[in-house]
Design a protein around this motif. Structure first.
Motif, mmCIF file in Angstrom:
data_model
loop_
_atom_site.group_PDB
_atom_site.id
_atom_site.type_symbol
_atom_site.label_atom_id
_atom_site.label_comp_id
_atom_site.label_asym_id
_atom_site.label_seq_id
_atom_site.Cartn_x
_atom_site.Cartn_y
_atom_site.Cartn_z
ATOM 1 N N UNK A 16 0.834 -1.195 0.000
ATOM 2 C CA UNK A 16 0.000 0.000 0.000
ATOM 3 C C UNK A 16 0.881 1.262 0.000
ATOM 4 N N UNK A 18 3.963 1.518 -0.993
ATOM 5 C CA UNK A 18 4.652 1.627 -2.271
ATOM 6 C C UNK A 18 3.723 2.262 -3.306
ATOM 7 N N UNK A 19 2.465 1.840 -3.309
ATOM 8 C CA UNK A 19 1.514 2.393 -4.278
ATOM 9 C C UNK A 19 1.273 3.872 -4.023
ATOM 10 N N UNK A 22 4.079 6.051 -5.063
ATOM 11 C CA UNK A 22 4.239 6.128 -6.506
ATOM 12 C C UNK A 22 3.224 7.076 -7.129
ATOM 13 N N UNK B 90 -3.507 -4.634 -8.832
ATOM 14 C CA UNK B 90 -3.252 -3.211 -8.632
ATOM 15 C C UNK B 90 -2.637 -2.695 -9.927
ATOM 16 N N UNK B 92 -1.595 0.110 -10.735
ATOM 17 C CA UNK B 92 -0.478 1.052 -10.616
ATOM 18 C C UNK B 92 0.826 0.342 -10.236
ATOM 19 N N UNK B 93 0.770 -0.982 -10.118
ATOM 20 C CA UNK B 93 1.993 -1.740 -9.875
ATOM 21 C C UNK B 93 2.313 -2.555 -11.138
ATOM 22 N N UNK B 133 3.897 -1.429 -15.746
ATOM 23 C CA UNK B 133 2.693 -1.298 -14.920
ATOM 24 C C UNK B 133 1.499 -1.900 -15.646
#
Lengths: 364, 314, 349
Positions: A16, A18-19, A22, B90, B92-93, B133
């Motif tokens: 979480x 890390x997200x 970013x 996710x 964004x990962x 991503x």
């Protein structure tokens, strides 16, 4: 909590975090926005030390009495300027009409018109409330001394305040960082709802974990980010803008307490909502309200007594009291104790209910 | 005899007054691909959620590898791989970060996790793009990444919930290929869909679900024969006054069961269309002008229609 | 024309469906006015502490202070505690009764109010020679300008500040809807219809304009009806309301065209709007601004809108008296809408 749940919690928390780190918008909310707001408000209001109030004096009566009062005020100005740097400057203005004109264009802030038999008229402008207040009180003071017939005012010595007055930059740093916490820490409940909507939550739950560990992980990440944002505001306002927050140990404790209290409230609000969008708007509404009641937008100089009482019921207000004590009174940790307890209670009560609500709201 | 991986007995779930799943019983054997076919809202996703241990059942039991499954029973969860209908990642990962995250949640240790991430990336063909991503992917790549996460912890049962919804034909084919490949590699798969052609292509056995109840379970052949469906040859053409004679002629052929006269020509119900086609056309052509021929094999669509009286995609 | 109104209607429907935003837009500004209004009572309250043991003199001083408008006198036995309150701005000033019968004034040098407080303290002490209950001196206080005979509501400034602040905040944050429409391809699809980018921009801006206008009208009415604010010349008011709503809608559409995600609009919008509003004088009167900040303030549309309102409310100016403000705001509206249209065009092509 067993080892498996703790493992899941930390896994969720690190991912979480890390997200969030970013995402540019999270960075703005956590770091740039509170800093920007603190600097703007701090600069706007720190300036008060140098303020000079120009008050016009009109001798409208042309009598010995009115001339005497006018002279006295101008000479008072000369005496005062020795001890206090340019706080109030009296200027003789030719006529009442001229005084109105000068107030209107900003040359003077207010004017005192003295009549032949000592009638006092104060001219002010409602869009300059502070000058108006200064002018009015001087007007009354003259009126009073004419009434009492005292040729000399009763001696009133002035003693310096001593110590360090509240540092406005630090005050707004704490206030704005506290306001923005609603948005950073609020992401925990919101992120839960988002994960439910895009099925990452069911996917996580198909593994050996439960809603409680996942939610705790998200709260941990959000609180860490919120606290980091607070610390950045603290360091930058101190290093770059000369803010004085007070004892570092106290500041750290206060940051933890504030994050706990505001985090608890925003978790509670998030738990009451059903969609991420609802959560976001509700959190901003409540955040602004509580910050407002807590005195975050009001200059500390102007906070009326009612608002000060009301502010104890807002986590922002409670937090600001603690930061003010650190900042202006150099309070130690023992002095902060009641405030810290209050903040933690806020956090535990609202956070506890919020956790339950939030768990319920993502039931599949 | 192959061993049973999943055993579902008398499974039921209500949401308020609405019965979502009603007394379901079926099993999936090792290495088998089992299709759960039904229209939207028939209870497929609810059933999958219960099998994945996310949702508790009101009654009935689910066992995977002999162990009970439920929201608080984590024992069998390591054997189940869930691929939700949504892109449950996710975005964004990167895909690798997603795999690492879900691998950790599955409690996989570092070395095994690392090795498995490379393997599943290979399986779904995303090795080159693993560090991009997910939100930079095309729809089909997202679907593949979604499947990769389900495979990561080496489950013995993979649950695929409508994995081709909203995917372009080309990516869809790729996905079907990889599911086919997974089935052949010995993994047990439950595949839910409302596309009968996917079920026909992939599944060893199919369960037909409607309004939360399982109407029939079996291989495609079994289901088709159970509802008495046959191949049909549809002949369009002009037979004018010779129609009766033409019908009499084809009826004499071996394997023709019945002939219907339609507005555009004739329809022949036969046991094996391809075996009889040439002879049937030869018998018909002297009595009229044949303009077109079409062979209709019985399919799950027809089975569904016959079981429910409705088309699958209503 | 029809394609333009189609856009306006569709966007308005989306805005109206978002109940929580409506709450944010309507309830919050009114709540803020009520809180500020009731707690401040419109006028600032100054607390002056009297330090010393209870005696006839100190009792008398406390009651003399309390007899004054807007002043609260209270007793504080401990001088150090009093100093601490002053440092925290919890009280404005303290008057210490010394053992030898003399008086000492302590004020917070960094507070503007301490200057006025010293004059107040002097006046209260001077009155100690008069018998208790003597009448207050007669001092006439009057606002400058044409409105000398019109009583001003103490909420006037707050109401104007809120009007400008919230209209802009709402318009800016609603820009998220445009980002969503842009990203989902709705806008691109709209381009394939005969409607051009220009029509789309005007259509979108139209709905933001309606939104901003409704909100500002609401604050205007609540101010007038519940808080007795006399907004002044109706023509001037209408022009200011319309122009600032146009500025807000231009800014909203621009934000919608520029920001990559809805999330960013939601996180950057409110703090940005708050900073602009603070700089524009919506939170603290610009009279306390240092010069450089005053220059910065003039760059915000808020500053001009607020100046316009102050002219209308306090100076009873008519439309012709706020020509400069109207011209600057019109310039802002045109350039923001132009920029928004250009940005949208670039995004969609």
């Amino acid at each position: 909590m067993n080892a498996l749940s703790a493992h899941a919690m930390f896994t969720v928390a690190t991912t979480e975090l890390r997200r969030r780190l970013r995402s540019r918008s999270a960075l703005v909310t956590a770091f740039l926005a509170p800093l920007g707001l603190a600097v703007v408000f701090g600069t706007m209001l720190s300036n008060t030390e140098a303020s000079t109030f120009d008050i016009g004096i009109v001798d409208a009566g042309g009598s010995a009495l009115s001339a005497g009062v006018t002279d006295e005020l101008v000479s008072f100005d000369e005496q005062a300027s020795d001890e206090q740097e340019g706080s109030i400057v009296f200027t003789v203005v030719g006529s009442e009409a001229l005084a109105e004109e000068q107030i209107d264009d900003g040359t003077i802030g207010a004017a005192i018109v003295v009549g032949a038999t000592g009638e006092i008229l104060v001219l002010k402008s409602p869009d300059r409330p502070i000058s108006a207040q200064v002018g009015e009180s001087i007007g009354y003071s003259i009126g009073g001394s004419l009434q009492t017939g005292l040729t000399e005012p009763t001696p009133l010595a002035t003693a310096p305040l001593g110590g360090r007055p509240l540092n406005v930059m630090a005050y707004y740093g704490a206030s704005m960082a506290g306001l923005l916490l609603f948005f950073t820490v609020g992401t925990a409940a919101r992120s839960m709802l988002e994960d439910r909507d895009n099925s990452t939550l069911p996917r996580m739950l198909s593994g050996p974990t439960n809603v409680g560990s996942i939610l705790s992980g998200k709260v941990l990440a959000a609180a860490t980010l919120g606290a980091l944002g607070f610390v950045v505001v603290w360091i930058i306002t101190t290093a770059a803008f000369g803010a004085t927050w007070g004892s570092p140990a106290g500041v750290i404790l206060m940051i933890i307490g504030t994050v706990a209290a505001i985090g608890g409230v925003s978790l509670f609000i998030g738990g009451l909502t059903r969609t991420p969008q609802q959560a976001e708007s509700a959190q901003s509404v409540v955040g602004f309200m509580l910050a407002l009641i807590g005195g975050a937008f009001v200059p500390p100089t102007d906070t009326p007594a009612t608002l000060r009482t009301l502010s104890r019921f807002s986590p922002n207000g409670l937090s600001l009291q603690g930061f003010s004590a650190l900042n202006a009174d150099n309070a130690g940790i023992r002095d902060l104790f009641p405030t810290l307890v209050g903040l933690v209670v806020f956090g535990l009560v609202f956070g506890g209910v919020g956790l339950q609500l939030s768990k319920r709201s993502v039931q599949i | 005899m192959s061993s049973t991986v999943l055993e579902v007995q008398g499974l039921a779930k209500k949401f308020g007054d609405r019965t979502a799943v009603n007394e379901l019983s079926f099993h999936v054997d090792a290495g088998e691909t089992f299709g759960l076919l039904g229209p939207n809202g028939s209870g497929k996703t609810t059933t999958m959620s219960m099998i994945a241990g996310i949702l508790g059942a009101d009654s009935g039991s689910i066992r995977v590898g002999g162990q009970p499954v439920g929201p608080t029973q984590h024992g069998a969860k390591g054997q189940i791989g869930l691929v939700p209908q949504d892109i449950a990642l996710y975005e964004d990962l990167t895909t690798r970060e997603n795999l690492d995250f879900f691998g950790r949640l599955q409690n996989m240790d570092g070395a095994r996790r690392k090795a498995r991430i490379e393997q599943v990336l290979e399986i779904v063909g995303l090795r080159d793009r693993a560090d991009d991503r997910v939100d930079e992917y095309s729809g089909g790549m997202k679907r593949r990444a979604n499947i990769a996460v389900g495979l990561l912890h080496e489950p013995s049962l993979l649950i695929l919930d409508e994995p081709t919804v909203g995917v372009d034909p080309q990516s869809r084919n790729q996905i079907l290929d990889s599911v086919e490949h997974l089935g052949q590699s010995g993994l047990s798969v439950i595949y839910t869909t409302h596309y009968m052609e996917e079920a026909e292509r992939l599944c060893d056995r199919v369960g037909i679900l409607d309004h939360g109840s399982l109407l029939a379970v079996g291989s495609q052949r079994e289901l088709v024969s159970r509802v008495g469906q046959e191949d049909r040859i549809v002949v369009s053409g002009v037979f004018t006054d010779q129609t009766e004679i033409a019908v009499g002629e084809v009826m004499t052929l071996d394997g023709v069961r019945s002939v219907d006269v339609t507005s555009v020509g004739l329809e022949l119900n036969v046991s094996d269309a391809s075996a009889i086609l040439v002879a049937a056309l030869a018998a018909l052509s002297p009595h009229g002008e044949v303009q077109g021929v079409e062979i209709r094999e019985p399919n799950l669509e027809a089975v569904f229609l016959s079981l429910t009286g409705r088309a699958l995609r209503d | 024309m029809r394609s333009i109104s189609a856009f306006t209607l569709a966007a308005l429907k989306q805005q109206a469906r978002d109940r929580t935003s409506i709450f944010f837009m309507i309830v919050l500004p009114i709540a803020i006015m009520v809180i500020i209004g009731t707690t401040f009572g419109g006028a600032t309250e100054t607390e002056i502490l009297v330090v010393g043991d209870p005696s006839t003199e100190t009792d008398r001083l406390v009651s003399e202070l309390n007899a004054l408008d807007g002043i609260v006198g209270s007793r504080e036995p401990d001088e150090e505690a009093a100093r601490s309150q002053l440092r925290r701005f919890d009280a404005e000033a303290a008057i210490v009764a010394e053992a030898d019968g003399s008086w000492t004034f302590i004020g917070n040098e960094s507070s503007d109010g301490s200057l006025a407080a010293r004059a107040i303290a002097q006046r209260a002490i001077d009155r100690l020679v008069l018998p208790p209950g003597s009448p207050q001196p007669v001092v006439d206080v009057r606002d400058i300008g044409e409105n000398r005979f019109i009583a001003q509501s103490p909420f006037s400034l707050t109401a104007a500040q809120n009007l400008v602040l919230f209209t802009f905040i709402t318009a800016l944050t609603a820009g998220g809807i445009i980002v969503r429409a842009r990203r989902s391809g709705v806008l691109r699809r709209a381009l394939s219809t005969p409607a051009g980018v220009g029509a789309i921009t005007i259509g979108l801006a139209g709905s933001w304009f309606v939104l901003a206008l409704v909100q500002s009208l609401l604050i205007y009415l609540v101010g007038a009806l519940a808080f007795d604010v006399n907004w002044g010349d109706p023509f001037g008011s209408v022009v200011l309301l319309i122009l600032f709503a146009l500025v807000g809608s231009g800014a909203g559409v621009l934000v919608g065209a520029l920001f990559p995600s809805e999330d960013q609009v939601n996180s950057i919008g409110p703090p940005l709007a708050l900073i602009l509003a603070a700089l524009g004088g919506c939170m603290v009167p610009t009279e306390v601004f240092p010069d450089f900040l005053l220059t910065v303030s003039r760059l915000t549309p808020h500053h001009w809108a607020l100046e316009g309102w102050k002219d209308l409310i306090f100076d009873r100016e008519s439309l012709s008296g706020i020509g400069t403000e109207v011209a600057v705001l019109a310039g802002y509206a045109l350039s923001l809408l132009g920029l928004a249209s250009a940005a949208l065009r670039r995004q969609l092509n």
